[in-house]
Write a protein that holds these residues in place. Structure first.
Motif, mmCIF file in Angstrom:
data_model
loop_
_atom_site.group_PDB
_atom_site.id
_atom_site.type_symbol
_atom_site.label_atom_id
_atom_site.label_comp_id
_atom_site.label_asym_id
_atom_site.label_seq_id
_atom_site.Cartn_x
_atom_site.Cartn_y
_atom_site.Cartn_z
ATOM 1 N N GLU A 1 17.144 14.947 73.549
ATOM 2 C CA GLU A 1 17.035 16.060 72.764
ATOM 3 C C GLU A 1 18.128 17.398 72.913
ATOM 4 O O GLU A 1 18.904 17.810 72.092
ATOM 5 C CB GLU A 1 15.615 16.502 72.322
ATOM 6 N N GLU B 1 21.483 16.095 72.581
ATOM 7 C CA GLU B 1 21.958 16.218 70.994
ATOM 8 C C GLU B 1 22.001 17.556 70.802
ATOM 9 O O GLU B 1 23.123 17.856 70.036
ATOM 10 C CB GLU B 1 20.606 15.350 70.152
ATOM 11 N N ASP B 2 21.306 18.679 71.192
ATOM 12 C CA ASP B 2 21.669 20.071 70.915
ATOM 13 C C ASP B 2 23.050 20.499 71.487
ATOM 14 O O ASP B 2 23.771 21.140 70.641
ATOM 15 C CB ASP B 2 20.580 20.632 71.530
#
Length: 344
Positions: A160, A163-164
């Motif tokens: 995550e 992806e950020d």
């Protein structure tokens, strides 16, 4: 890489089954550190090692406080001046902080981190992510700024966070032209997950590139064998098209040094600041009876030309020191020089 599995707990030695290893014994803790260092370095330590270790061991007793134990370990390891040797402390007892200690000090890093997160030298701050893990903004009207202050996950997990980060840097790339100028600040990045650094680097490299090679120590010797390479590929979403300067310093450590090596492969990239910490390789951790951990260098990292940086750090193209006094006076000479290079 070897894993030993026990399918029946009764086959474990009594000490393992009874859970008595983490007993906080300061004498045994110190002895384990000495033995681990001597085994790992095959006896190749500083000339004063034996005298120092004997004297410090004699000063400890079974009822020594955590602070006394910690200070003895510091006195043992600090003269090595090796940024790769660390003690990870997770302890709320009096006299011992919840820290990672290493025989190295990045002077002014905390003050610089506060200045970056506060946007003190920026004309504008576009935003921060992960409690200041990434800080974006403008230094001047035509020079952008991206500080990466950690490569530890700052969302729900590594994927995550990756992806950020990808979304942030992709947005930067999409809004850029060949005339866009950028400062990438890694001066206060102590490292984290190498893969997160590669997410960033893949937005800057123009072609598949070998970033570094690694070799691993053969236990009980000073010999090393090859342990693979780190390769970076440009992302299909596009790469940053303009010139950029990278700021590095003694607060740039671990995975951040690998990110620096990756960015260093980009033609035209300029590095300004001071040498990095000199700890680009993953650390081998050994548990101690105090429930602390001793970190030892077990790998060597070299760039594509075979130049190693463990223990010495990556040098900048231009040495520019930014002191705490500079920051307190509202100055940042390294950042100023980066802007000047991009404005030439």
């Amino acid at each position: 890489g070897r894993v030993v599995r026990y399918d029946r707990v009764e086959r474990l030695p009594d000490r393992c089954r009874e859970g008595t290893f983490f007993d906080g014994d300061p004498v045994e803790t110190f002895a384990i550190v000495v033995e681990a260092m001597e085994n790992h370095y095959a006896g190749d330590l500083d000339p004063d090692w034996e005298r120092r270790s004997d004297a410090l061991a004699a000063s400890l007793t079974a009822d020594a406080s955590p602070e006394e134990t910690f200070n003895a370990l510091t006195d043992l390891l600090d003269p090595l001046d090796d940024p790769q040797v660390r003690i990870a402390v997770d302890d709320d007892r009096d006299g011992v902080a919840d820290i990672v200690w290493r025989s190295f000090e990045a002077t002014g890093t905390d003050r610089l981190l506060a200045a970056i997160r506060a946007g003190e030298r920026l004309a504008s701050v576009a935003g921060t992510r992960g409690d200041g893990a990434l800080v974006a903004g403008l230094v001047t009207a035509d020079v952008g700024y991206l500080a990466v202050t950690t490569l530890e996950p700052f969302t729900d997990g590594i994927v995550e966070t990756g992806e950020d980060i990808a979304g942030i840097v992709d947005g930067l790339v999409e809004s850029s032209t060949p005339d866009t100028k950028l400062v990438i600040d890694l001066r206060v990045n102590p490292g984290g997950v190498e893969g997160l650094g590669m997410v960033i680097a893949s937005r800057f490299v123009q072609e598949e590139t070998t970033v570094a090679s690694r070799s691993v120590r053969v236990e009980g010797t000073d010999d090393y064998v090859e342990a693979g390479t780190i390769v970076i590929r440009p992302t299909p979403t596009g790469t940053f098209p303009g010139p950029f300067v990278v700021l590095i310093g003694p607060g740039t450590s671990g995975a951040a040094e690998i990110l620096a090596l990756a960015l260093r492969t980009v033609p035209g990239a300029v590095f300004v600041g001071e040498r990095t910490a000199g700890s680009p390789s993953p650390i081998l951790a050994r548990a101690l009876p105090t429930d602390w951990a001793l970190g030892l260098p077990n790998l060597r990292t070299a760039d594509a030309a075979g130049i190693g940086y463990d223990g010495i750090g990556i040098p900048p193209d231009e040495f520019v020191v930014t002191t705490t006094a500079d920051l307190d006076a509202g100055r940042d000479p390294a950042l100023d020089r980066a802007v000047a290079i991009l404005s030439e």
